[in-house]
Design a protein around this motif. Structure first.
Motif, PDB file in Angstrom:
ATOM      1  N   ILE A  11       0.859  -1.182   0.000  1.00  0.00           N
ATOM      2  CA  ILE A  11       0.000   0.000   0.000  1.00  0.00           C
ATOM      3  C   ILE A  11       0.894   1.230   0.000  1.00  0.00           C
ATOM      4  O   ILE A  11       1.813   1.337   0.815  1.00  0.00           O
ATOM      5  CB  ILE A  11      -0.933   0.014   1.229  1.00  0.00           C
ATOM      6  N   VAL A  40      -9.422   2.341  -3.537  1.00  0.00           N
ATOM      7  CA  VAL A  40      -8.433   3.370  -3.187  1.00  0.00           C
ATOM      8  C   VAL A  40      -9.082   4.459  -2.344  1.00  0.00           C
ATOM      9  O   VAL A  40     -10.301   4.589  -2.293  1.00  0.00           O
ATOM     10  CB  VAL A  40      -7.806   4.003  -4.460  1.00  0.00           C
ATOM     11  N   HIS A  41      -8.240   5.250  -1.706  1.00  0.00           N
ATOM     12  CA  HIS A  41      -8.675   6.387  -0.905  1.00  0.00           C
ATOM     13  C   HIS A  41      -7.949   7.628  -1.416  1.00  0.00           C
ATOM     14  O   HIS A  41      -6.742   7.592  -1.665  1.00  0.00           O
ATOM     15  CB  HIS A  41      -8.335   6.188   0.575  1.00  0.00           C
ATOM     16  N   VAL A  69      -3.653   9.366  -4.159  1.00  0.00           N
ATOM     17  CA  VAL A  69      -4.506   8.237  -3.799  1.00  0.00           C
ATOM     18  C   VAL A  69      -3.682   7.156  -3.114  1.00  0.00           C
ATOM     19  O   VAL A  69      -2.495   6.988  -3.388  1.00  0.00           O
ATOM     20  CB  VAL A  69      -5.245   7.657  -5.027  1.00  0.00           C
ATOM     21  N   GLY A  71      -3.424   3.101  -2.220  1.00  0.00           N
ATOM     22  CA  GLY A  71      -3.877   1.777  -2.618  1.00  0.00           C
ATOM     23  C   GLY A  71      -2.695   0.898  -2.966  1.00  0.00           C
ATOM     24  O   GLY A  71      -1.544   1.333  -2.898  1.00  0.00           O
ATOM     25  N   ASN A  72      -2.982  -0.333  -3.352  1.00  0.00           N
ATOM     26  CA  ASN A  72      -1.895  -1.221  -3.770  1.00  0.00           C
ATOM     27  C   ASN A  72      -1.682  -1.067  -5.277  1.00  0.00           C
ATOM     28  O   ASN A  72      -2.438  -0.362  -5.963  1.00  0.00           O
ATOM     29  CB  ASN A  72      -2.158  -2.669  -3.351  1.00  0.00           C
ATOM     30  N   GLN A  75      -4.791  -1.952  -7.442  1.00  0.00           N
ATOM     31  CA  GLN A  75      -5.860  -0.960  -7.316  1.00  0.00           C
ATOM     32  C   GLN A  75      -5.511   0.329  -8.059  1.00  0.00           C
ATOM     33  O   GLN A  75      -6.344   0.902  -8.771  1.00  0.00           O
ATOM     34  CB  GLN A  75      -6.114  -0.656  -5.835  1.00  0.00           C
ATOM     35  N   LEU A  76      -4.276   0.769  -7.886  1.00  0.00           N
ATOM     36  CA  LEU A  76      -3.840   2.008  -8.539  1.00  0.00           C
ATOM     37  C   LEU A  76      -3.802   1.857 -10.058  1.00  0.00           C
ATOM     38  O   LEU A  76      -4.146   2.783 -10.791  1.00  0.00           O
ATOM     39  CB  LEU A  76      -2.476   2.444  -7.997  1.00  0.00           C
TER      40      LEU A  76
END
Length: 171
Positions: A11, A40-41, A69, A71-72, A75-76
């Motif tokens: 992450i 994601v955040h 953002v 995320g891993n 996800q990215l």
């Protein structure tokens, strides 16, 4: 120790650029639902010289924003792919799309005679915008939407070439 656990999960924070023609532009973060869609955040939004840290769902994303953002890698990557694909289609055929300003005289048999700006449907039917009514001294004046067109009125309108031609055939 906590940092080590995060690294094990791959992450990290990445920066993604919102393209100028992105469909995401003008939408709130809660509408984009990036957490549910990609996992994601968004930790911050960078807009020019302004940085919005810990944005809420009501913050709006604009074209050319940079989003930080979390995320891993997977996800990215999915987020970045969607961001690059969810864009406005480019206008390929620009012929006839130039705006033209045109002067029209209202003839006695014109369908506009006795109609107001509203009932003439200049904007709705012809996709043209009324600019002004020409007076004797070549000055343009604004009229109220209820003004009734009279024979010999000289009006100025603007619209795309094809719309102006269509209006010209009927006026």
């Amino acid at each position: 120790m906590f940092e080590g656990r995060l690294l094990d999960r791959d992450i990290h924070i990445a920066t993604v650029d919102v393209p100028h023609n992105s469909l995401w532009g003008g939408k709130m973060l809660k509408e984009l639902d990036l957490g549910n869609r990609f996992g994601v955040h968004v930790s911050s939004i960078i807009r020019g010289y302004k940085k919005i840290n810990i944005p809420s769902g009501s913050n709006i994303v604009f074209p050319l924003d940079q989003l930080n953002v979390i995320g891993n890698d997977e996800q990215l990557a999915k987020l970045n792919t969607a961001l690059q694909q969810e864009i406005e289609p480019e206008m390929m055929d620009l012929d006839g799309k130039d705006m033209q300003l045109k002067r029209f005289g209202i003839s006695p048999d014109s369908p506009f005679v006795g109609k107001s700006l509203i009932t003439s449907h200049l904007r709705d039917k012809y996709n043209c915008m009324f600019i002004g009514l020409e007076e004797d001294d070549d000055k343009l004046i604004n009229i109220t939407p209820l003004y009734m067109f009279q024979p010999a009125d000289i009006i100025w309108v603007v619209g795309e070439e094809d719309d102006i031609k269509r209006l010209e055939q009927e006026i």
